[in-house]
Design an enzyme around this catalytic site. Structure first.
Site, short mmCIF file in Angstrom:
data_model
loop_
_atom_site.label_atom_id
_atom_site.label_comp_id
_atom_site.label_asym_id
_atom_site.label_seq_id
_atom_site.Cartn_x
_atom_site.Cartn_y
_atom_site.Cartn_z
N GLN A 60 1.21 -1.16 -0.30
CA GLN A 60 -0.16 0.12 -0.33
C GLN A 60 1.08 1.05 -0.09
OE1 GLN A 60 -2.79 0.41 2.93
NE2 GLN A 60 -2.59 2.18 3.47
N SER B 192 1.72 7.30 2.60
CA SER B 192 2.28 8.60 2.97
C SER B 192 3.14 8.90 2.42
CB SER B 192 3.01 7.45 4.23
OG SER B 192 1.89 7.26 5.23
N SER C 152 5.82 -1.42 3.18
CA SER C 152 5.71 -2.30 4.41
C SER C 152 6.08 -3.59 3.59
CB SER C 152 4.88 -3.30 5.45
OG SER C 152 4.93 -1.49 6.50
N GLU D 132 -8.13 -1.10 6.72
CA GLU D 132 -6.70 -0.59 7.79
C GLU D 132 -6.82 -0.96 9.42
OE1 GLU D 132 -4.05 2.39 6.80
OE2 GLU D 132 -2.40 1.26 7.57
N GLU E 64 -1.86 11.66 18.35
CA GLU E 64 -2.48 12.55 18.49
C GLU E 64 -3.33 12.69 16.97
OE1 GLU E 64 1.03 12.68 17.94
OE2 GLU E 64 0.48 13.26 20.40
#
Lengths: 405, 375, 405, 375
Positions: free
Chosen positions: A127, A130, A163, A246, A374
């Protein structure tokens, strides 16, 4: 309210148990193999084996290589397989995150081509969301996809924290296709062939010396338009489907360190006093058990809700938020108890194979991967509790005009 | 009342900071951390010797500067902030203090002079097992001046010349000894530690030559006094580390943007930094008080030192882990420097014994007297 | 670095000590009088007595009723007077907060009229800032001041959380004088005569049944223009002077519960085991002592800085932030230890005069009064660490256009 | 596996919630709290009797409904959410359970029937001193069927008819007794408590008539089992309270504006609510597990009950104090309802013994077995 199987579930469990007894390996003495690379070949074999036996992707339709069963069957499978040492969750990102996206957004023919190979790990998926400049603010990503006259796409940019990228055949990649509209509206999602030369994978060295993640660079990488997942500029909605799955996967899997702490308390003595008799240690043990048990029971509630036809919500953030911090606190507390000896980071010399020394160094990653503490709190506040958003300075702004660092 | 360092001390501090900023980059720290054959930054240590830092608080009669503990405190804060990978604490706070406190005239003459001259690196070898501390009678044993036994982890042992070793004497009494490390009966094996920028070794003794330091049977008492003093100086190192980690986190999140604005402008991040600052300031204030107790040899020292140490352990763990957290995913990479402070915080937090031991000392001292004068 | 007095300070301390021995009352057995009203008359007498002896307002100029000394002299005085039971801090709001504002913003003649009477508590002052709709966001206040043709002002609106209002002769009041400009720009500060009929004071009953605070209603209350503090619409800058002094006063005075906890640990037994021997209790004792000692040492650092000519910054927020939470945690922990007996809220029956039962009910107020925990963290982040502000939706907006609940 | 209440149980829960929303306003709670002569909300209690709640889990042979613990759990959650000022827990979870567990046929026939019929209010009198718990042998004593001694605080004693009392028997063995409260040898004195909406009394016994409940010497064992069961039900009350407090805080801060926007939109406030929600959900999940253990009489009950209780204590303290904090200054007033939950949280947290006792039980149970099955 009961934990008993229905007759049908009991039958399934018995079959699974019998099959595993014949086909799965029991844990051996010695240290768990934590390195993902060493486990890769093992994992491919295991997935093919269970696919052949009809136990791959239990809740997927049979036509896509699944077993056509329910989430409860998955839980039963997990409960049974965790007694063995097989890498049963190894391809969870591809199957758990990418699979549903393919199922949701691709035409029937492509599904039939891609999914059975994914289910049996013939193809491995990763995936690609990011980026160095887009973590918490995922929709701020910059990797660009430009459509050529032929209708195919050229990809340029960089992804990070991927990953398994070096072992992957395909990736689900989110790209920017329009910078002149607001950031959520100019994104498109694709399936990319990772084996092309214009995709470069570079492992990231972590602070604990592990290398589970990668940077991935695209230099005019190519994607045929038939590999588009959903509409052009409809990528954010598609990404939300992936992220929801996820989160469900994360809930069950974030290590919280409790089992290791319990083992430590049961066995260790410090300066002649067994830890099990020390009131401060007992107090911490109880406090962490309450969180550990609570996360586990929450997961049962979630599974029950899904089995009753519900959609997994953002509640899974709870487990991740608790487990990451707790594991870090457990490691710190245990090391402090050990005194100067704790500084020794040698599996053979330290206690419990150096678990707490390893943990103090990998737990910071748990609090970051898959969304920071957060962000988890933001998700709970906004998606579960429906509290109002903060004022957004980038709201409605064209992506190209948003201030950046 | 004047609860501050003097102008001279502040000058020393700012000069030390400036020197270390120039001479002790994080690359230097990494060079020790990543190279299994380098046991300290020898060039940096040599420059510190040229600045005569090791002898700063050693009496002039032994070639030192004869300055006091307050000067050591400001130096410690600068060393902690720069993560300096040198055997300063082992040599100066630990071996040096033990010599000053319990050494014979001859031992002081010989070894303090060598420390002041930069000819001697020291270390302290006390830990034999899990949970072991200076409060437990060691298993190592000295009979007829020959030491047998082992120490599981000794920071700076690979580069040190002389070790302070705890062992039982022929009467099974807890005693201290000076051990020259360069003898065939001493085996030094490097060990991996949580903070490889401060390398350590396992020591094995097979009839090694030692000489007693202080009276036989006084080992625990001497070590406790040495550790109280060292705890104050380590607290300053830890506070220096807190300050560096907080600054690092704030600088990064000021520059990093998310949702169209600096990450540092989000309330969750601002409040995180506020909490780190509060912990750092509490640790600093307690370190100041302990510095006063140390410098004035006040009876409050055991309480003040333990208080400073506990606050410093908590603060550096918090600041180093939340600095890392504030960096997001990049904070978890080897390449970024966040883990340097996180590792150092772990090392410093257990090096003199972990927080539970020192918290117990705080409680013991508080409850030792019937009057509530500290409250 | 030393805690010794200079010769001049030692002389002052000796004088103070001698005077107090002759004039102040030692603590008596039994319970401290916590009720502010009962202490009011005592406090007036005490202030007049110390003013007559030249010990009022030690760091104020002599011409305003002070002693013309330094903050260090104030510390010496505090250290000596705290051995006695006198209400020495009773009028801290008037003297500590309002005094500097008068000194800073009023012409010499008015200072000379007002300040000596304040210093000797002939006149009692209160501070009228907070409103029901303006607490954390103080500048959002609505109490209006309209200037009449004569130049005098008419005040209408409501203030809240005013300590001592019912006993006050004067108040410093912050009012809105222009709603068409941004909220910080339309404020003006005044001295108001509290004894006029158009000022109504109504006590607020707190959750712990105490009544330390008041609501104050203005119904065409009158203020002559000579009582204006600073420029018209320059009230925010004037308020900051008051708030800075408030914070300095708070630093030293927020009760943290440590002394009471130490006493409890020293004396109590639970089910036959002395608390002092219980490792969990010892761990908590140490943890709280570290905070308690740290706040105290921070205060010494602050005093030293002020004595060296520095201006007290926002660092005082540290003490308030720590003490409020710690006191509440101490009360909760102690009550939990006591078991069911803790529910007894009877001074004679409960332990230590029911301190922890009282504390669990008053500590929530400490975390709110003088700025919430959240505001304290904002102050540290923005004023000490200089981190960037959040985006402000009301920035530059005319007050009358700002969205309100 | 089905980790949820049944449709019937959910229906009971929603009807109970609806009933209590209508019948148990915070004004009603205050009427008990502020009137020193009212010891419970008698009208509300009467309506609950009409709904036959007290007999919900009492066997049909005694006039109850014969339902199980799960029905009691959902009721408890609704009662906790509404702060109901009635002696339900004392009568049903405590006295009722003790009778079911250890009462003679005749005692069950007499008293369970009365509870089911709404003719009997009960209470449990165990605490004699600071730190006292059911784990300590009481000083109160029964000789020849006459009870002497005192209990320092007994919730609901002012309105109860029958008390379960712990005392030592003539052989100094820990035993339980049933004590009719309306006799001249029993003195009831109202006491102030942290939660005046659940009034309590001090009891003094001067040769009061009692009859034994269960075998002599079995008192501690019976009480421990009763308390394990009650802990599960109290946990549901506490979780109900958490949910109400969290909702109260969110509603207020959505409506309240500061700096031109809803207070609920500030990240510090949102994260506060997120933390409250996490604590509440963990407590709820553990309460569910304990409900299963209770309903299925599983050997896990002592662990599951203690786990649920500890989580519930922590969660209700957090939710009630941070709800108050989120209200700002107004939260500190008597007039606002925040302190109702804050006080109830305190009361419920110590009523069956405080968190340390129950945490110790968690640890004991976890360490009792050599296998790590729960981990």
């Amino acid at each position: 309210m009961d934990f008993n199987d229905t007759p049908e579930q009991a039958k399934f469990r018995a079959e699974v148990r019998a099959w595993l007894a014949d086909n799965a390996r029991l844990p051996q003495a010695g240290r768990l193999v934590r390195d993902m690379h060493l486990r890769f070949d093992e994992a491919k074999q295991w997935y093919q084996k269970k696919a052949a036996a009809g136990y791959a992707c239990l809740d997927w339709p049979k036509k896509y290589g699944g077993a056509g069963l329910t989430p409860v069957h998955k839980v039963i499978w997990s409960e049974e397989v965790e007694k063995y040492t097989e890498p049963d969750d190894y391809f969870v990102i591809g199957i758990g995150n990418c699979g549903p996206a393919v199922m949701h957004f691709m035409p029937e023919q492509r599904r039939a081509e891609l999914l059975p190979r994914m289910a049996s790990a013939q193809d491995v998926w990763c995936q690609l969301f990011s980026e160095p400049g887009a973590g918490s603010d995922l929709a701020g990503l910059r990797t660009s996809a430009r459509q050529s006259a032929s209708g195919d796409w050229l990809i340029n940019g960089q992804k990070i924290w991927t990953s398994g990228a070096q072992n992957s055949d395909y990736g689900v990649v989110l790209c920017r296709t329009d910078t002149s509209v607001s950031k959520y509206k100019g994104l498109t999602m694709f399936v990319i062939d990772m084996r092309q030369a214009s995709v470069t994978v570079k492992p990231i060295k972590q602070m604990d010396r592990g290398q589970h993640f990668n940077e991935v660079f695209f230099n005019d990488a190519h994607i045929p338009d038939e590999n588009r997942l959903g509409e052009i500029n409809g990528g954010w909605e598609a990404a939300l489907v992936v992220l929801m799955n996820e989160r469900m996967a994360i809930t069950a899997s974030v290590p919280d360190g409790f089992a290791e702490f319990l083992k430590f308390v049961r066995r260790a003595e410090l300066a002649g006093t067994p830890l099990r008799e020390h009131p401060l240690v007992r107090d911490k043990l109880a406090q962490w058990y309450c969180l550990h048990a609570g996360v586990k029971a929450s997961y049962y509630r979630l599974i029950t809700a899904v089995a009753q036809g519900g959609v997994p919500g953002a509640e899974g953030a709870i487990g991740k938020l608790i487990a990451g911090r707790m594991n870090q606190e457990i490691a710190d507390f245990s090391l402090q108890l050990m005194g100067e000896f704790a500084d020794l980071h040698e599996p053979a010399a330290a206690t419990d194979d150096g678990y707490f020394q390893d943990a103090i160094l990998y737990t910071p990653g748990i609090r970051l991967a898959g969304g920071t503490d957060e962000i988890m709190r933001n998700i709970i506040a906004e998606q579960v509790l429906r509290l109002p958003q903060e004022p957004r300075v980038d709201k409605g702004m064209a992506f190209e005009d948003i201030p950046g660092g | 009342m004047n609860f501050d360092f003097s102008e001279d001390q502040k000058l020393l501090q700012s000069e030390a900071q400036k020197f270390l900023q120039q001479q002790c980059s994080n690359d230097l720290v990494r060079s020790v951390m990543e190279d299994g054959e380098r046991f300290y930054a020898a060039d940096l240590w040599q420059k510190m010797i040229e600045l005569e830092w090791p002898g700063l608080a050693i009496p002039e009669q032994y070639g030192g500067h004869g300055l006091g503990y307050l000067e050591l405190c400001v130096l410690a804060q600068a060393l902690g902030g720069s993560l300096a990978p040198v055997p300063f604490s082992s040599t100066v706070y630990l071996l040096g203090e033990a010599l000053k406190m319990a050494g014979s005239k001859q031992q002081q003459q010989e070894h303090l002079s060598d420390i002041a001259a930069g000819k001697l690196i020291g270390c302290v070898a006390v830990t034999e097992r899990l949970g072991g501390s200076i409060h437990n009678l060691p298993d190592s044993r000295v009979i007829n001046g020959k030491l047998s036994g082992q120490k599981a982890i000794v920071t700076d042992a690979m580069c040190a010349d002389l070790a302070l070793v705890s062992a039982r004497n022929a009467n099974n009494a807890y005693s201290l000894y000076l051990l020259p490390l360069d003898q065939p009966t001493v085996t030094r094996t490097p060990v991996n530690t949580l903070d490889p920028s401060r390398p350590a070794a396992r020591l094995q003794f097979d009839g090694a030559e030692v000489e007693p330091l202080g009276a036989g049977g006084k080992g625990q008492q001497i070590l406790e006094e040495v550790y109280d003093r060292a705890a104050v100086l380590f607290a300053f190192e830890q506070v220096g580390g807190c300050q560096a980690a907080l600054q690092m986190g704030m600088a990064y999140s000021r520059e990093r943007f998310a949702f169209g604005r600096p990450v540092a402008s989000f309330q969750a991040i601002k409040h995180k930094f506020a909490d780190m600052y509060v912990a750092q300031e509490i640790a600093l204030a307690n370190a100041y008080y302990a510095a006063w107790a140390l410098a004035s040899d006040a009876p409050e020292l055991p309480l003040a030192a333990a208080t400073a140490r506990v606050s410093a352990i908590d603060a550096y763990f918090l600041c180093s882990k939340e600095n890392l957290q504030a960096h997001g995913g990049m904070g978890y990479t080897w390449e970024f420097d966040c883990h340097l402070h996180y590792r150092r915080a772990q090392h410093l937090s257990v090096h003199l014994g972990g927080a539970p031991t020192w918290k117990n000392q705080v409680a013991t001292e508080l409850l030792a007297t019937k009057t509530a004068k500290e409250a």
